[in-house]
Design an enzyme around this catalytic site. Structure first.
Site, PDB file in Angstrom:
ATOM      1  N   SER A 130       0.803  -1.220   0.000  1.00  0.00           N
ATOM      2  CA  SER A 130       0.000   0.000   0.000  1.00  0.00           C
ATOM      3  C   SER A 130       0.836   1.271   0.000  1.00  0.00           C
ATOM      4  O   SER A 130       0.342   2.336  -0.389  1.00  0.00           O
ATOM      5  CB  SER A 130      -0.936   0.007   1.219  1.00  0.00           C
ATOM      6  OG  SER A 130      -0.204  -0.128   2.423  1.00  0.00           O
ATOM      7  N   GLY A 181      -2.132  -4.340   1.075  1.00  0.00           N
ATOM      8  CA  GLY A 181      -2.247  -5.622   1.771  1.00  0.00           C
ATOM      9  C   GLY A 181      -1.228  -6.661   1.365  1.00  0.00           C
ATOM     10  O   GLY A 181      -1.175  -7.742   1.970  1.00  0.00           O
ATOM     11  N   ASN A 214       3.843  -5.365   5.874  1.00  0.00           N
ATOM     12  CA  ASN A 214       2.732  -6.277   6.164  1.00  0.00           C
ATOM     13  C   ASN A 214       3.226  -7.636   6.644  1.00  0.00           C
ATOM     14  O   ASN A 214       2.580  -8.287   7.465  1.00  0.00           O
ATOM     15  CB  ASN A 214       1.849  -6.443   4.928  1.00  0.00           C
ATOM     16  CG  ASN A 214       1.093  -5.174   4.594  1.00  0.00           C
ATOM     17  OD1 ASN A 214       0.681  -4.436   5.485  1.00  0.00           O
ATOM     18  ND2 ASN A 214       0.916  -4.892   3.313  1.00  0.00           N
ATOM     19  N   HIS A 260      -0.630   6.410   6.346  1.00  0.00           N
ATOM     20  CA  HIS A 260      -0.046   6.285   5.007  1.00  0.00           C
ATOM     21  C   HIS A 260       0.289   7.677   4.465  1.00  0.00           C
ATOM     22  O   HIS A 260      -0.279   8.677   4.912  1.00  0.00           O
ATOM     23  CB  HIS A 260      -1.014   5.586   4.052  1.00  0.00           C
ATOM     24  CG  HIS A 260      -1.046   4.099   4.217  1.00  0.00           C
ATOM     25  ND1 HIS A 260      -1.683   3.491   5.277  1.00  0.00           N
ATOM     26  CD2 HIS A 260      -0.526   3.092   3.462  1.00  0.00           C
ATOM     27  CE1 HIS A 260      -1.553   2.176   5.175  1.00  0.00           C
ATOM     28  NE2 HIS A 260      -0.850   1.909   4.086  1.00  0.00           N
TER      29      HIS A 260
END
Length: 345
Positions: free
Chosen positions: A53, A105, A145, A322
Site C-alpha cells: 500500500s 495488503g 505487512n 499512510h
C-alpha cells in the site's frame, strides 16, 4: 515460470542461477564495446513497479482499475511510481513501465504467491509474473505487512481494535493496549517481533533473488518506508490543523518511541537485505523525519484515524498512517533521484 519456482521460498537454486546470470552479464559487459560513462539511457527503460500500500499510495484518490478486482488494491492513479516516472521524463529519462503491480495488503510472499483480495473479491497473480526477460529496472516496497505492522498498531490502540477499523487482529488481544510499549519492549511481544523480523529478512532475500532470476539484467531498487513517528513525540500530543483526533489517536505516548524503534529496525533490515543482495535502497526513513504524522501542516503522513481521500460505501476511509499528497511527492522525489543516479552510473 514453473509453479514450483513461484511457491518455493528460500530456494537455493534461485540464488545459484542468479549468481550465474550476474556473472555471465558481467562477462558480456566486459567484452562489449565501451560506452560513455555517466550518460542516461537514450532508449526507454523497461520497468516494473511492485509493492504494497505504500507503493500503491493507499488513501489517495482516484484509484486505478476501480471497476475491476484490482480496484481492491487501492492503487492511486497518482501514486509515487506515476509521479516519479513523469519527473524523470522531464529530465529526459524515459521509463517504459511494463507494469505497476503494487497492491494494498501485499506481503513479501505475494511476490511469488497469489494474493487473496478482501471481501472475497478474488485473487491476484504473483507480482513476479509482471517481470520479463528484458525488464531493466524494478522498484518497490514490501515488508511492512509481513512484519505485521497493522497488528502492532492494533496491539497499541483500543480504537483500532474495533471491528470496523483496520483488518487483522492485535498480536495478543488479552493484553491491554495501554501496556503495548511494555509488551513489545520486555514482554511476550519481544520474542514475537524477533520471529517476525527473522521471517522478513529471509523473505526479502528471496524476493531479490527472484528478481535476479526472472529479470537477470534488471537493476533492483528496494524502497524503505517513510518515518511515521518523530523523535520528539510531544508533537504527537497536538492534533494537526483541521483535525480533532491526535495523529496516533489513542496510542499511549510512551508507546510511540517503541513504534519508532520497530520501524527503524524494519528500515535497517530492508537496508541490509538490499546491501547483501547487491540491490539499491531508498532510505525514506532517514529523509522524512520532518514530515511525520505529528508534524502538523508539514506532515507527509495522514493521521491514523484522519479521513483519507477514499470512500467505501459512502464512508470515508482513514489514512491509517499512510503518505498523503505531500508524503507521496517526497517518496516520488527520492525514488526518482535514486533511479537517475543508478541509470547515470
Amino acid at each position: 515460470m514453473s509453479s514450483a519456482m513461484r511457491k518455493t521460498t528460500n530456494s537455493p537454486v534461485v540464488r545459484r542461477l542468479t549468481a550465474a546470470a550476474v556473472a555471465l552479464g558481467s562477462c558480456l559487459a566486459l567484452a562489449g564495446p565501451a560506452g560513455s560513462a555517466g550518460a542516461a539511457p537514450a532508449d526507454p527503460v523497461p520497468t516494473v513497479f511492485f509493492g504494497d500500500s505504500y507503493t500503491a499510495n493507499f488513501g489517495i484518490a482516484p484509484v486505478t482499475n476501480q471497476d475491476s478486482e484490482r480496484g481492491w488494491c487501492f492503487q492511486a492513479k497518482e501514486n509515487y511510481p506515476a509521479v516519479a516516472t513523469r519527473s524523470l521524463a522531464d529530465k529526459g529519462i524515459t521509463l517504459d513501465v511494463q507494469a505497476d503491480v503494487s497492491c494494498g495488503g501485499a506481503l513479501i510472499h505475494h511476490f511469488w504467491e497469489k494474493q487473496e483480495l478482501p471481501f472475497g473479491a478474488g485473487e491476484l497473480p504473483p507480482q513476479q509474473d509482471a517481470l520479463k526477460q528484458d525488464t531493466q529496472l524494478t522498484v518497490g516496497s514490501l515488508g511492512g505487512n509481513t512484519l505485521g505492522f497493522n497488528r502492532i498498531l492494533k496491539q497499541c490502540s483500543d480504537e483500532l481494535r474495533k471491528p470496523s477499523l483496520l483488518p487483522g487482529d492485535p498480536v495478543d488481544g488479552d493484553e491491554p493496549a495501554a501496556k503495548c510499549g511494555e509488551f513489545f519492549g520486555t514482554g511476550d511481544g519481544k520474542q514475537w517481533l524477533d520471529d517476525q523480523f527473522e521471517r522478513v529478512g529471509a523473505e526479502l532475500e528471496e524476493l531479490l533473488d527472484r528478481i535476479g532470476y526472472f529479470a537477470p539484467d534488471a537493476k533492483r531498487v528496494l524502497v524503505g518506508y517513510p518515518r511515521l513517528v518523530p523523535e520528539d513525540t510531544t508533537k504527537c500530543l497536538t492534533a494537526a490543523p483541521g483535525q480533532t483526533q491526535l495523529p496516533f489517536a489513542d496510542i499511549p505516548q510512551d508507546a510511540l518511541p517503541v513504534l519508532d524503534q520497530i520501524q527503524k529496525r524494519l528500515n535497517d533490515a530492508m537496508k541490509k537485505a538490499a546491501a547483501d543482495g547487491g540491490a539499491d535502497f531508498v532510505d525514506l526513513y532517514a529523509g522524512t523525519g520532518a514530515n511525520t504524522a505529528c508534524d502538523g501542516a508539514d506532515r507527509g503522513i495522514g493521521g491514523l484515524l484522519e479521513d483519507s481521500q477514499l470512500e467505501l460505501l459512502g464512508t470515508k476511509i482513514p489514512w491509517y498512517a499512510h503518505p498523503n499528497d505531500k508524503g507521496r511527492d517526497i517518496q516520488a522525489k527520492q525514488v526518482a533521484d535514486k533511479i537517475e543516479e543508478i541509470l547515470n552510473r
